[in-house]
Motif scaffolding. Sequence first.
Motif: not given
Length: 185
Positions: A47-52, A133-149
């Motif tokens: 999951t990638d989240t891009h902020d600005s 008012r300043y708004f700062r955004t951040i880029c994050r990458t999140k890895y999640v392990y999922k089990h699929i039956e």
Amino acid sequence: MSDYYDDKLQRSGDSMRIVAWCIGAIVFIAVLACLHGCRSQKIIERTDTHDSASYERTESIVYVPVTVTVEIPAQTAERETRDSTSHLETMFAQSDASIHWVDGVPYLHHSLANKPQQLQKTEMVPVKHVRLRYFRTICRTKYVYKHIEKQLSLYQRAVLNIGPWIILSLIIYIIYLRSRLRRQG
């Protein structure tokens, strides 16, 4: 003659051991195949989240009451005329008039004097407000392990349903063969 039968019996016992070991190996491989084929899949979901960064500017004008002080300087003025006497006074000045006789001729002496003071007045002064008012955004990458039956195939369902009975019958058969070999040996 008994040597002949003993030899034959020994050869048949060796072949029975080979068969038992082969059946055991086949059962072990079948169990491993069942355990491997039925396990669930493990996937990694990214999951990638891009902020600005951005800003918001707000301008407003606010009227603020301000008290202004004006200083009035003290001033004096005099004048003489032929007329009657008088006295005048206001907030800012006072005036006196009187008749003076010079050589038998009446003259009106008039004096005007401002009172030394400060005048205060309230004025509405516009004040400009700028808000950023300043708004700062951040880029994050999140890895999640999922089990699929996963869905089992027809073969896998058959192995799961019939496999335990086959393994149980093979174990009973191997026990039977070993007991038979022990009775003969």
